[in-house]
Design a protein around this motif. Structure first.
Motif, PDB file in Angstrom:
ATOM      1  N   LEU A 111     -32.016 -36.436 -45.707  1.00 28.85           N
ATOM      2  CA  LEU A 111     -31.353 -35.848 -46.428  1.00 28.85           C
ATOM      3  C   LEU A 111     -30.362 -34.761 -45.724  1.00 28.85           C
ATOM      4  O   LEU A 111     -29.117 -34.833 -45.747  1.00 28.85           O
ATOM      5  CB  LEU A 111     -31.821 -34.896 -47.496  1.00 28.85           C
ATOM      6  N   LEU A 131     -27.049 -35.557 -55.330  1.00 27.73           N
ATOM      7  CA  LEU A 131     -27.752 -36.876 -55.276  1.00 27.73           C
ATOM      8  C   LEU A 131     -28.153 -37.602 -56.176  1.00 27.73           C
ATOM      9  O   LEU A 131     -28.081 -37.474 -57.719  1.00 27.73           O
ATOM     10  CB  LEU A 131     -29.620 -36.225 -54.848  1.00 27.73           C
ATOM     11  N   MET A 134     -30.656 -39.444 -59.346  1.00 24.64           N
ATOM     12  CA  MET A 134     -30.385 -38.637 -60.275  1.00 24.64           C
ATOM     13  C   MET A 134     -29.851 -38.467 -61.270  1.00 24.64           C
ATOM     14  O   MET A 134     -28.323 -38.161 -60.542  1.00 24.64           O
ATOM     15  CB  MET A 134     -31.269 -36.860 -59.725  1.00 24.64           C
ATOM     16  N   TYR A 171     -41.584 -33.924 -54.584  1.00 27.00           N
ATOM     17  CA  TYR A 171     -39.943 -33.052 -54.867  1.00 27.00           C
ATOM     18  C   TYR A 171     -40.154 -31.943 -53.722  1.00 27.00           C
ATOM     19  O   TYR A 171     -40.867 -31.235 -53.009  1.00 27.00           O
ATOM     20  CB  TYR A 171     -39.729 -32.444 -55.564  1.00 27.00           C
ATOM     21  N   GLY A 172     -38.690 -31.202 -53.746  1.00 24.69           N
ATOM     22  CA  GLY A 172     -38.598 -29.694 -53.694  1.00 24.69           C
ATOM     23  C   GLY A 172     -39.017 -28.847 -54.042  1.00 24.69           C
ATOM     24  O   GLY A 172     -38.217 -29.464 -55.254  1.00 24.69           O
ATOM     25  N   GLU A 191     -39.991 -27.833 -49.091  1.00 27.79           N
ATOM     26  CA  GLU A 191     -40.226 -29.418 -48.840  1.00 27.79           C
ATOM     27  C   GLU A 191     -41.678 -30.686 -49.582  1.00 27.79           C
ATOM     28  O   GLU A 191     -42.917 -29.928 -48.910  1.00 27.79           O
ATOM     29  CB  GLU A 191     -39.583 -30.605 -47.796  1.00 27.79           C
ATOM     30  N   LYS A 192     -42.476 -31.025 -50.887  1.00 24.09           N
ATOM     31  CA  LYS A 192     -43.138 -31.766 -50.517  1.00 24.09           C
ATOM     32  C   LYS A 192     -44.238 -31.400 -50.385  1.00 24.09           C
ATOM     33  O   LYS A 192     -44.704 -31.879 -49.883  1.00 24.09           O
ATOM     34  CB  LYS A 192     -42.985 -32.765 -50.417  1.00 24.09           C
ATOM     35  N   ILE A 204     -36.796 -29.356 -57.323  1.00 24.95           N
ATOM     36  CA  ILE A 204     -35.203 -29.451 -57.202  1.00 24.95           C
ATOM     37  C   ILE A 204     -34.409 -31.275 -57.672  1.00 24.95           C
ATOM     38  O   ILE A 204     -34.976 -31.766 -57.112  1.00 24.95           O
ATOM     39  CB  ILE A 204     -34.702 -28.767 -55.775  1.00 24.95           C
ATOM     40  N   ASN A 205     -33.709 -30.733 -58.429  1.00 20.60           N
ATOM     41  CA  ASN A 205     -33.340 -31.732 -59.136  1.00 20.60           C
ATOM     42  C   ASN A 205     -32.263 -32.593 -58.711  1.00 20.60           C
ATOM     43  O   ASN A 205     -31.516 -33.618 -59.221  1.00 20.60           O
ATOM     44  CB  ASN A 205     -33.837 -32.016 -60.385  1.00 20.60           C
ATOM     45  N   GLY A 206     -31.734 -32.537 -57.771  1.00 21.05           N
ATOM     46  CA  GLY A 206     -30.845 -32.837 -56.773  1.00 21.05           C
ATOM     47  C   GLY A 206     -29.388 -32.909 -57.106  1.00 21.05           C
ATOM     48  O   GLY A 206     -28.144 -33.406 -56.979  1.00 21.05           O
ATOM     49  N   TYR A 208     -26.927 -29.167 -55.983  1.00 26.87           N
ATOM     50  CA  TYR A 208     -27.082 -27.779 -54.695  1.00 26.87           C
ATOM     51  C   TYR A 208     -25.642 -27.042 -55.201  1.00 26.87           C
ATOM     52  O   TYR A 208     -24.444 -28.140 -54.963  1.00 26.87           O
ATOM     53  CB  TYR A 208     -27.487 -28.642 -53.730  1.00 26.87           C
ATOM     54  N   GLN A 230     -35.037 -32.255 -43.265  1.00 29.91           N
ATOM     55  CA  GLN A 230     -34.748 -31.994 -44.759  1.00 29.91           C
ATOM     56  C   GLN A 230     -34.069 -30.828 -44.452  1.00 29.91           C
ATOM     57  O   GLN A 230     -34.152 -30.019 -44.363  1.00 29.91           O
ATOM     58  CB  GLN A 230     -36.455 -31.525 -44.786  1.00 29.91           C
ATOM     59  N   THR A 232     -34.016 -28.825 -47.535  1.00 28.18           N
ATOM     60  CA  THR A 232     -35.007 -28.174 -47.914  1.00 28.18           C
ATOM     61  C   THR A 232     -35.092 -27.226 -47.047  1.00 28.18           C
ATOM     62  O   THR A 232     -34.841 -26.143 -46.853  1.00 28.18           O
ATOM     63  CB  THR A 232     -35.941 -28.655 -48.469  1.00 28.18           C
TER      64      THR A 232
END
Ligand code: G1P
Length: 298
Positions: A111, A131, A134, A171-172, A191-192, A204-206, A208, A230, A232
């Protein structure tokens, strides 16, 4: 405060979670009711006041560019057969001339790399990032809420929702600090992370809103989780010099990159449509009672 005029929508992903459907068809063109998934992100961006959309696309995705172009033969045919409403609906979806850009991510490097590919087109101004997997569902799109927070606190904004605390490694994840405007200060981002080390279950649901300095950071960002560049990780570095705020989304996101999320989104958006609500709901009820009766009998 500089206005956010442009949105970046990365659409280069291979869609491996959705094979075989995505073998020859971009995952962003799968339909939720009667619109491709990517259309929902574009609608959400326009609702939030975005004027120009930058698609970061890839090989085998040219159909996305065609989808956002005019189709004169189709419009003529609809006009000749008196289907004026359908014609007008297509017209309304057509972006303004010159208000879209397409650039290609040449390798699947993550990403962060996809966003970096948009740097020349975005230029030196803040931008939104959506994103498209989502898909935002609620009275108001998720980005519109993020934009309100940006207008009051500036800097960088990410939107979050709560996830199952055992699923933070998908997820982030952000750490939640003091309240600020309609959101909160972000104390950390990772991140993850494994559930045992995650700072919270706010993921973080996508969506920004980012300042252009992120591009310089992405340009020399090393690979992180999953051996990918990444976003993030780059945001963590940017947060050392600029504020990041979080906004809890009041609706919900469907992860349409997963089979379950995609089906849930189809049901949810169908139920929200007066023209098909009942013809979808009644058979679902019948199916449920059929399955309940079968499991009672077992
Ligand atoms: C990306 C981001 C992650 C974010 C997620 C939302 O992950 O890196 O921070 O939480 O999108 O969908 P991906 O889904 O690409 O693994």
């Amino acid at each position: 405060m500089r206005k956010v005029r442009k949105a970046v929508i990365p659409v280069a992903g291979l869609g491996t979670r959705f094979l075989p459907a995505t073998k020859a068809m971009p995952k962003e063109m799968l339909t939720i009711v009667d619109r491709p998934v990517v259309q929902y992100a574009v609608d959400e961006a326009y609702e939030a006041g975005i004027e120009h959309i930058v698609f970061v696309t890839g090989r085998n995705k040219a159909i996305i560019e065609d989808y956002f172009d005019a189709q004169p033969e189709l419009l003529d045919t609809l006009a000749q057969s008196g289907k004026h409403e359908q014609r007008m609906a297509l017209d309304r979806l057509l972006p303004q001339p010159g208000a879209t850009s397409f650039t290609r991510q040449q390798a699947p490097l993550g990403l962060g790399h996809a966003v970096w590919c948009a740097r020349d087109i975005v230029g030196d101004e803040p931008f939104a990032l959506l994103l498209p997997d989502m898909v935002s569902y609620g009275k108001r799109g998720c980005l519109a809420g993020a934009m309100d927070l940006y207008d009051s606190v500036g800097g960088n904004v990410v939107t979050v929702e709560q996830c199952d605390p055992l699923e933070t490694n998908r997820y982030g994840i952000v750490g939640r600090g003091r309240a600020a405007g309609s959101g909160f200060q972000i104390t950390e981002m990772v991140e993850k992370p494994a559930p045992s080390v995650a700072p919270s279950n706010y993921y973080i649901n996508g969506r920004y809103i980012l300042q252009p300095e992120i591009f310089d950071i992405l340009g020399n960002q090393e690979r992180g989780a999953g051996n990918e560049i990444q976003l993030t990780d780059a945001m963590v570095r940017l947060s050392q010099s600029q504020p990041f705020h979080g906004q809890l989304f009041e609706g919900r996101m469907f992860d349409c990159g997963s089979k379950e999320g995609f089906i849930q989104a189809n049901v949810a958006f169908a139920l929200a449509r007066n023209d098909i609500r009942n013809s979808v709901l009644d058979p679902i009820r019948e199916l449920l009672s059929y399955h309940d009766a079968k499991s009672d009998a077992a």
